[in-house]
Enzyme design. Structure first.
Site, PDB file in Angstrom:
ATOM      1  N   CYS A  80       2.367 -33.683  44.312  1.00 45.71           N
ATOM      2  CA  CYS A  80       2.632 -35.101  44.048  1.00 45.71           C
ATOM      3  C   CYS A  80       3.996 -35.529  44.552  1.00 45.71           C
ATOM      4  O   CYS A  80       4.240 -36.718  44.760  1.00 45.71           O
ATOM      5  CB  CYS A  80       2.528 -35.395  42.558  1.00 45.71           C
ATOM      6  N   HIS A 325      -2.783 -43.417  41.585  1.00 43.09           N
ATOM      7  CA  HIS A 325      -2.017 -42.257  42.039  1.00 43.09           C
ATOM      8  C   HIS A 325      -2.679 -41.566  43.232  1.00 43.09           C
ATOM      9  O   HIS A 325      -3.289 -40.508  43.095  1.00 43.09           O
ATOM     10  CB  HIS A 325      -1.866 -41.272  40.875  1.00 43.09           C
TER      11      HIS A 325
END
Length: 381
Positions: A80, A325
């Site tokens: 991420c 996301h």
């Protein structure tokens, strides 16, 4: 080392778009950033791409769609934190004087990835993951510990989601622009006690881009350059040295280094964009980023300080919970979000008078490590 500035930012629409290619999503974000910067695409000297679920050459795949070829290009994966890691790499290039202007594009298509509609699977040799230590489990343990040590309640965790969706409703790029009540969040499908579905970030497709440049280059195109005062990337430590389940050691360490590099006090920060894949995680970051004293995260949330109009709004974009996301995009996108607020161009979600902002992103999981990486950028106008 030279000062480095954010000259242009861009973002695609975030959402579930399985019919759109990586090239299409990235092109939208890259063109938006180039247009925002007001520069000819041919002046870009170096480029970085970031994508977790990729075949190859992310930067080239995207930038050929906007007419950029024959320059140095590199693609970075760091879970991420990949997009933020790519920004860090470009920052170093410009700070060191190798180039005057470059672009980063973070892009992800989660709905066409191998994990579409599923939890991200552990590696075959990831013993903890194979035994069931998936991300929702990790953060559920954290949430339960926060209830034991901080007096947090399920309603507090639900309030984080309510706040994020209130912000997301003001963001035209958000995947979900719907407001919820605490009761609705708590009534959503249980995932891992006490976490419910509306306390988890969704699977999302999307792309984000930023253009960084030297001061002399910035002065040619803008009278309001946004300076990157700190850029710090750190890897996580061994889990057996973790002393507190309600803290990310790497998050606290990275924050301390970033504040030192920028020469600012945490109390000076006007807004924050963070990794909030699960609601309990946001409370942990409050303390690791020194937005409040250890043990006071719940009180900070309940005070309204992290809501729009509060002392230090957290995730005015809607965050991962509402905006969505697309993994490698998020660390690029939240730097762009900070830049928009510092320029006074964030629309209905604008933090009034913002002068100093912090963008944080962490991610990655492997047996024996607390987490993989954390990146923090502090920006000022």
């Amino acid at each position: 080392m030279r000062d480095v500035f954010v000259l242009g930012v861009g973002q695609s629409q975030f959402g579930k778009m399985p019919d759109r290619s990586i090239g299409s999503l990235g092109r939208e974000a890259a063109l938006a950033a180039i247009t925002d910067a007001g520069i000819p695409a041919r002046e870009i000297e170096v480029a970085y791409g970031s994508r977790l679920y990729a075949d190859m050459i992310t930067a080239q795949t995207v930038l050929k769609e906007v007419g950029i070829t024959r320059i140095e290009m590199m693609s970075i994966e760091n879970a991420c934190a990949g997009g933020a890691s790519a920004v860090r790499a470009l920052w170093k290039d410009i700070a060191a004087g190798f180039y005057d202007v470059g672009i980063v594009v973070g892009v992800e298509s989660m709905t066409t990835s191998p994990v579409a509609g599923k939890l991200i699977p552990p590696a075959k040799d990831d013993l903890e993951g194979q035994l069931g230590s998936a991300m929702p489990v990790t953060f559920a343990l954290m949430a339960n510990r926060l209830m034991e040590t901080h007096g947090a309640t399920p309603e507090d965790f639900a309030q984080v989601s309510v706040k994020s969706h209130d912000f997301g409703a003001l963001n035209p790029k958000a995947q979900y622009r719907k407001r919820f009540t605490v009761e609705e969040v708590l009534a959503s499908r249980p995932v891992v006690d006490p976490i419910t579905l509306l306390q988890c970030c969704p699977n999302t497709d999307g792309a984000a881009a930023v253009i960084l440049c030297s001061e002399s280059y910035a002065r040619r195109y803008t009278r309001q350059p946004i300076r990157i005062m700190a850029s710090v990337l750190q890897s996580g430590d061994y889990f057996h040295r973790k002393a507190d389940l309600t803290s990310f050691e790497v998050g606290a360490r990275t924050a301390a280094k970033a504040y030192e590099m920028a020469g600012v006090d945490p109390r000076d920060i006007d807004l924050v964009e963070i990794h909030d894949a699960f609601t309990a995680e946001e409370l942990v970051h409050y303390e690791d980023l020194q937005l409040c004293a250890r043990g006071d995260a719940v009180g900070l949330l309940r005070s309204g300080a992290t809501s729009l109009g509060g002392r230090v709004p957290v995730n005015p974009s809607g965050g991962l919970l509402s905006l969505g996301h697309p993994l490698s995009s998020s660390g690029v996108r939240n730097i762009g979000e900070i830049a928009l607020h510092l320029r006074g161009e964030a629309g209905e979600r604008q933090v009034p008078g913002a002068k100093l902002g912090l963008a944080q992103m962490l991610g990655g999981n492997a047996t024996g490590l607390e987490t993989g990486a954390c990146a923090i950028h502090i920006l000022s106008r």
